[in-house]
Each structure stands twice: as C-alpha cells, then as structure tokens.
Design an enzyme around this catalytic site. Structure first.
Site, PDB file in Angstrom:
ATOM      1  N   ASN A  84       0.823  -1.212   0.000  1.00 46.89           N
ATOM      2  CA  ASN A  84       0.000   0.000   0.000  1.00 46.89           C
ATOM      3  C   ASN A  84       0.860   1.266   0.000  1.00 46.89           C
ATOM      4  O   ASN A  84       0.591   2.220  -0.734  1.00 46.89           O
ATOM      5  CB  ASN A  84      -0.912   0.029   1.229  1.00 46.89           C
ATOM      6  N   GLN A 143       1.774  -5.312  14.301  1.00 41.75           N
ATOM      7  CA  GLN A 143       2.588  -6.352  14.910  1.00 41.75           C
ATOM      8  C   GLN A 143       2.966  -6.042  16.354  1.00 41.75           C
ATOM      9  O   GLN A 143       3.562  -6.898  17.026  1.00 41.75           O
ATOM     10  CB  GLN A 143       3.862  -6.587  14.079  1.00 41.75           C
ATOM     11  N   THR A 187      -0.678   9.314  13.958  1.00 43.04           N
ATOM     12  CA  THR A 187      -1.928   9.655  13.280  1.00 43.04           C
ATOM     13  C   THR A 187      -3.074   9.567  14.285  1.00 43.04           C
ATOM     14  O   THR A 187      -3.119   8.653  15.113  1.00 43.04           O
ATOM     15  CB  THR A 187      -2.181   8.731  12.085  1.00 43.04           C
ATOM     16  N   ASP A 232      -1.653   3.993   5.598  1.00 46.06           N
ATOM     17  CA  ASP A 232      -0.589   3.705   4.638  1.00 46.06           C
ATOM     18  C   ASP A 232      -0.476   4.829   3.616  1.00 46.06           C
ATOM     19  O   ASP A 232       0.630   5.226   3.225  1.00 46.06           O
ATOM     20  CB  ASP A 232      -0.858   2.380   3.936  1.00 46.06           C
TER      21      ASP A 232
END
Length: 327
Positions: free
Chosen positions: A52, A173, A223, A257
């Site tokens: 992406n 992750q 973000t 992304d």
C-alpha cells in the site's frame, strides 16, 4: 529519495457490518466473547502495508523498492504494482505458500475487527538487505513495516550494520512483539509511525515513558484519525496538523498507509515536516474516499485543490512543485 519499503504484501477481504460492534459487547461477558457478524458486502482488494505504501509512493512519481515475500499467486498483483511505479525486483516468491490474506469487518462507526494470515510472509525473514546497497540501488531510507516479526528485527539490525537510515512502523505487529523486540525496532529510527492506540501500546510494551521514545528516535509521527496528526521530537513542542475536514468515508482500510506515502514523499523532497504531514493527510483523504487500499488515483490538480481547501493557498503552494512531478 530512493525508498525501500519492507513489510506485508497481501490480499484484503473487506466486509461491512451495518450495526455497531459496541452494541454487541456485554461488559461483564468480555472474557467469554463468541460473536458472528452477518455482513452486507464483501470486497476483495489488493493490500498489505508495504504494498500500500509503495503504491502511494509510486503514484506520486517516486520509484519505491518493495521488499517482501509473496506466493505464486502474485503475478497479476505484481503487474498492477509495476504499472504504478513500484520496483518489485526485491520481492521473494515462495514455492510453498500463498500470498498473505487480510480479513477485516468494518462497522458503521468505522471501527474494525481484523485477522491476518501470514502465508508466504513467513519467509520474509529469509530476505537480507545487503544486496540493496550496491551502486545506485542503495536506498536513502528503509521503511520497516509490519511483517514477519523475525524479518522486522532482521531488517532493522541490517540497516544499523549497513548505515542505512530507517523508519519504524511496527503497526499491527505490536500485539505480537515482546518489550525487548519493540525497543530494538524503535531505537535509532529516523521516523517512528504509530496511530494513537499503537502509541499507547508501544509505551506499555517497551516499558517506556513518552520522553524515553523521543530520546531514541528522530521524529515520532502519530496519526489521530479525524483529528489529524501529531509530530513530536525531543526538546521541541509537539506540532499538530489537522486532518482534511469533511472527508467522505467510504473505507478506512489503508488510510494510514496512504498518509505514510504522502508524508515520506514530501519529507524526502526536503519539505518541512508540517507540509509533509499535510500532504499525508491529503493523500489519506483520497484513500478514505475509496473502497480498498489501492483504489484511489492520484491527480495533481485534485490534490492541490484539496490542500488549498484544507490548509490554504500558501500551504498548497509548498506542495505544488512535488505534485507537478506526479505521472
């Protein structure tokens, strides 16, 4: 700037639940959750964090190098990425496993419940970055995106050994990583990317305070969804850049992304970090308006119009030279 993007390459299976997840959760039964959601729609799309981000960078006129592991079913996807400016020469093709699968259900409040099957991504740990350092192929920056955890740790250590600048984007992750692994992935990163929840999880897993992170990275980019982006660096006041107002929400998958692609493209072009975050937010709003992580099309005039509406003519003018070079 030559950017190598390491991480997941996957097929996304995106579904929509017409209700709210929160309405289905009983507080005193959370230790025994067993739920099934009847969904209204299914979209099968190209995805994976690394793919992406590489797609976004390629769409902006850069030629990113994608580094990851896929299955033999990748051929059609590879053609798509090449058509959008992505160098797939460092992608490993497994002879035993299929390309990874991401399955996600989104409710009407844009909350998501997802699962991820690693598949061929498990073989990413066998990829080394040493072959990237010869001649003009040497990257100026390596983004370490969510991937097989062993691959993430290996690529980070190789960047240190090779003297390659790197960005840390542990993302999904973080749920699988131990504290020592989180600390290894973060220390020395030029950029650290998280969303707001991941920033709290990173601190909890690493056993750090916010200042401990800022002492170990160049800049921390967080973000904040509809609230925009927070930019932090040691011994400097945080800077907040608002999101594009009144952005239409079609599908939130891959929006972060797209932000990273826009931010890295602008920062790599030498623009101030606030301007880089604005381009990231503009590209994110474009991705948010489409279903699928790679369904948006980059048009320089449209991006400049959005930047002007969101941030004013002067801010848009800073982005114009970069956007004028888009394909």
């Amino acid at each position: 700037m030559r950017i190598a993007v390491t991480g997941s390459i996957a097929t996304d299976h995106l579904m929509v639940f017409p209700g709210r997840f929160a309405d289905q959760l009983i507080p005193d039964q959370l230790a025994h959750v067993s739920l099934s959601f009847l969904v209204d729609a299914l979209e099968v799309r190209r995805g994976g964090v690394a793919a992406n981000i590489a797609f976004g960078l390629g769409s902006l006129g850069l030629e990113p190098l994608l580094v990851g592991a896929v299955g033999s079913d990748f051929a059609e996807y590879e053609v798509w990425l090449k058509e959008h400016g992505v160098d797939t020469g460092a992608v490993h093709v497994s002879t035993e496993r299929q390309t990874a699968r991401f399955t996600c259900v989104t409710d009407q409040d844009a909350n998501q419940i997802a699962s991820f099957y690693a598949g061929a991504m498990q073989e990413a740990r066998d990829i080394d970055l040493w072959h990237l350092t010869g001649g003009q192929s040497r990257p100026d920056l390596v983004l370490i995106g969510p991937n097989d955890p062993a691959a993430m740790l290996r690529h980070t250590e190789e960047c240190r050994d090779l003297g390659l600048a790197f960005a840390a984007d542990p993302s999904q992750q973080l749920a699988r990583l131990e504290g020592s692994e989180v600390r290894d992935l973060v220390c020395g990163a030029r950029w650290l990317f998280t969303n707001e929840y991941e920033s709290a999880l990173l601190l909890e897993r690493a056993g750090w305070e916010r200042g401990d992170v800022l002492e170990r990275v160049g800049t921390w980019i967080t973000t904040l969804g509809g609230e925009g982006v927070r930019i932090e660096a040691a011994n400097q006041p945080p800077v907040k850049v608002p999101a594009v107002p009144d952005a239409h929400v079609a599908d939130p998958t891959g929006v972060g992304d797209a932000f990273r692609a826009g931010f890295l493209a602008a920062a790599g072009d030498g623009l101030p970090l606030e301007s880089a975050a604005r381009l990231g937010c503009v590209l994110a709003s474009l991705a948010l308006d489409t279903v699928g992580s790679q369904s948006y099309s980059v048009d320089a005039a449209q991006l400049l119009a959005t930047a002007t509406r969101a941030y004013g003519a002067e801010a848009a003018a800073e982005l114009a030279p970069l956007l004028e070079r888009t394909p």
